[in-house]
Design a protein around this motif. Structure first.
Motif, PDB file in Angstrom:
ATOM      1  N   MET A 155       0.254  -3.911  -4.061  1.00 25.08           N
ATOM      2  CA  MET A 155       1.317  -2.948  -3.742  1.00 25.08           C
ATOM      3  C   MET A 155       2.558  -3.642  -3.205  1.00 25.08           C
ATOM      4  O   MET A 155       3.692  -3.264  -3.534  1.00 25.08           O
ATOM      5  N   ASN A 156       2.366  -4.682  -2.400  1.00 27.34           N
ATOM      6  CA  ASN A 156       3.517  -5.441  -1.902  1.00 27.34           C
ATOM      7  C   ASN A 156       4.248  -6.136  -3.042  1.00 27.34           C
ATOM      8  O   ASN A 156       5.479  -6.189  -3.066  1.00 27.34           O
ATOM      9  N   ASN A 195       6.170  -3.451  -5.027  1.00 31.37           N
ATOM     10  CA  ASN A 195       7.338  -3.018  -4.239  1.00 31.37           C
ATOM     11  C   ASN A 195       8.445  -4.063  -4.274  1.00 31.37           C
ATOM     12  O   ASN A 195       9.639  -3.732  -4.363  1.00 31.37           O
ATOM     13  N   LYS A 196       8.065  -5.332  -4.192  1.00 31.09           N
ATOM     14  CA  LYS A 196       9.065  -6.398  -4.230  1.00 31.09           C
ATOM     15  C   LYS A 196       9.768  -6.435  -5.586  1.00 31.09           C
ATOM     16  O   LYS A 196      10.999  -6.586  -5.657  1.00 31.09           O
ATOM     17  N   LYS A 223      -5.625  -4.661  -2.590  1.00 30.77           N
ATOM     18  CA  LYS A 223      -4.740  -3.503  -2.757  1.00 30.77           C
ATOM     19  C   LYS A 223      -3.374  -3.770  -2.131  1.00 30.77           C
ATOM     20  O   LYS A 223      -2.331  -3.539  -2.747  1.00 30.77           O
ATOM     21  N   ASN A 224      -3.390  -4.233  -0.884  1.00 31.40           N
ATOM     22  CA  ASN A 224      -2.130  -4.470  -0.171  1.00 31.40           C
ATOM     23  C   ASN A 224      -1.289  -5.525  -0.878  1.00 31.40           C
ATOM     24  O   ASN A 224      -0.062  -5.389  -0.982  1.00 31.40           O
ATOM     25  N   ASN A 225      -1.925  -6.583  -1.356  1.00 37.98           N
ATOM     26  CA  ASN A 225      -1.174  -7.640  -2.039  1.00 37.98           C
ATOM     27  C   ASN A 225      -0.520  -7.122  -3.316  1.00 37.98           C
ATOM     28  O   ASN A 225       0.637  -7.449  -3.613  1.00 37.98           O
ATOM     29  N   THR A 248     -12.612  -1.826  -4.514  1.00 36.54           N
ATOM     30  CA  THR A 248     -11.679  -2.940  -4.422  1.00 36.54           C
ATOM     31  C   THR A 248     -11.391  -3.278  -2.964  1.00 36.54           C
ATOM     32  O   THR A 248     -11.208  -2.397  -2.129  1.00 36.54           O
ATOM     33  N   ASN A 249     -11.314  -4.571  -2.692  1.00 37.37           N
ATOM     34  CA  ASN A 249     -11.004  -5.045  -1.342  1.00 37.37           C
ATOM     35  C   ASN A 249      -9.629  -4.561  -0.923  1.00 37.37           C
ATOM     36  O   ASN A 249      -8.673  -4.578  -1.693  1.00 37.37           O
ATOM     37  N   ILE A 250      -9.508  -4.146   0.356  1.00 37.18           N
ATOM     38  CA  ILE A 250      -8.246  -3.595   0.862  1.00 37.18           C
ATOM     39  C   ILE A 250      -7.127  -4.625   0.832  1.00 37.18           C
ATOM     40  O   ILE A 250      -5.964  -4.293   0.601  1.00 37.18           O
ATOM     41  N   SER A 251      -7.465  -5.907   1.042  1.00 29.66           N
ATOM     42  CA  SER A 251      -6.430  -6.938   1.023  1.00 29.66           C
ATOM     43  C   SER A 251      -5.855  -7.101  -0.384  1.00 29.66           C
ATOM     44  O   SER A 251      -4.654  -7.349  -0.543  1.00 29.66           O
TER      45      SER A 251
END
Length: 421
Positions: free
Chosen positions: A165-166, A169-170, A161-163, A156-159
């Motif tokens: 998880m963000n 979290n929100k 993953k970050n999107n 999976t693309n790291i971006s």
């Protein structure tokens, strides 16, 4: 007289190109196929994957208020399709095996533990203010933070993953805030509804045209980027032709003729500059006329065509200068062709064609400033996306022209040194 010699040199280059019609067709067709393919692939990203949903595994071990809230928000996002017929072990196997992009596992007793933790802390705070509260209800909560476990496909693309998880979290942060407000309301015994509303919000200000927001799209990025890549790819046929001239003795006849050698270079420059402009116009034509039929945004060049062609001319000069130097230095086609193709790809990577410069490491961002492709790309973006005029791109144009002068000067110096008697 010099103009006549330049004209004859230009005609000579046209005749040479006519001998390789297949190569010329590739020069024009390959960039068109490339721009259509890349734009179709990237357009879904710019549209935020409208109309399609990503299947993800959702395992709810809590089955209570908070997990239901998370599930509802994920479903309402219109981005994910939740799959619930898994346990954690089978989900881990499916995700790590590449069958699905990710899995979200909600732990047991998540709602119960969060409520207990918040109530305990709120009661302690209220009692510290000297307000009456049920002291028997106050107890130290030593429970650890609950982990919502996320499994991602290793590919999976790291971006992405970050999107994700963000976003999770929100969601959790908003849920916790609402719980805290509700707990304070209960402790203070107030009937007033304490809503968890944001006091600060973000509002994006975008350029407007006739009171309509002008939003960047995939076409605005891909047309100039891949047009520039195509322009610099003429380094390959140009350098090959120069090598052919050396192997066939044409360059020797050119040197002993009464025509100065730089006239031959100018003849090549004019010829390939026309090819560069034609390449760019074909790219623009595809963006204007073909893309709308492929459900892609139309490439808007209203009032921008003249500065775009000016940038194309100077970017073409930079590419021609590099091709002249490479063809002068190389001794065989086996040297010029692979090195030319590889160097263009490297320049494209450094210049921001493949990856935006701001995403590169800091030292690579410094190197990118010395890439002619980066100068050309910034000039295109200044015109298309930032609505700059000729004055706004003067610096990039000067750099591109100086690059051409430097490359040709080095090539002429090398050629004269190699053939000195």
């Amino acid at each position: 007289m010099l103009l006549y010699k330049l004209w004859r040199s230009f005609i000579k280059e046209i005749l040479l190109l006519k001998r390789d019609i297949g190569g010329i067709v590739i020069i024009f067709v390959m960039p068109l196929l490339l721009i259509v393919t890349i734009t179709l692939i990237q357009d879904s990203t710019f549209k935020n994957m409208e109309g399609s949903k990503i299947p993800i595994i959702f395992i709810d071990n809590d089955r209570s208020e908070i997990s239901e809230s998370i599930k509802k928000q994920l479903e309402n996002s219109k981005t994910f399709e939740l799959l619930t017929d898994f346990n954690e072990k089978s989900a881990e196997k499916a995700v790590f095996g590449g069958d699905y992009q990710m899995a979200i596992v909600i732990p047991k007793n998540l709602t119960k533990d969060i409520n207990s933790n918040i109530d305990s802390k709120v009661q302690s705070i209220v009692s510290s203010f000297g307000l009456e509260t049920d002291s028997s209800a106050i107890k130290q909560n030593t429970s650890k933070a609950k982990d919502i476990r996320l499994y991602f496909d290793p590919a999976t693309n790291i971006s992405f993953k970050n999107n994700v998880m963000n976003a999770v979290n929100k969601m959790v942060f908003e849920i916790e805030n609402k719980k805290i407000y509700k707990a304070f309301q209960d402790q203070l015994g107030t009937t007033e509804d304490l809503k968890n509303s944001s006091l600060i919000a973000f509002k994006e200000i975008t350029p407007q045209k006739e009171n309509i927001d002008v939003l960047p799209n995939s076409v605005q990025h891909n047309v100039p980027a891949w047009a520039l890549f195509a322009i610099f790819f003429i380094v390959v046929p140009l350098s090959i032709n120069l090598v052919k001239e050396k192997s066939q003795g044409t360059s020797v006849r050119a040197r002993i003729s009464p025509t100065p050698y730089f006239i031959h270079i100018l003849g090549k420059t004019c010829t390939y500059l026309i090819i560069c402009v034609i390449q760019f116009l074909l790219m623009v034509a595809v963006g204007i006329y073909l893309f709308p039929y492929m459900d892609l945004p139309q490439f808007d060049v209203t009032g921008k065509m003249l500065p775009l062609i000016i940038v194309t001319i100077f970017a073409g000069l930079a590419a021609i200068g590099f091709g002249v130097l490479l063809g002068t230095v190389a001794d065989t086609q086996e040297q010029s062709a692979p090195f030319g193709a590889t160097s263009v790809v490297v320049l494209a990577a450094i210049g921001g064609i493949w990856v935006p410069v701001f995403l590169m490491p800091e030292f690579m961002q410094v190197i990118a400033k010395f890439s002619p492709m980066n100068w050309g790309l910034n000039a295109y973006y200044d015109i298309i996306l930032r609505n700059s005029g000729i004055g706004g791109i003067a610096e990039e144009i000067i750099f591109l022209f100086l690059f051409y002068i430097a490359m040709v000067a080095v090539a002429l110096f090398y050629e004269r040194k190699q053939n000195a008697v």
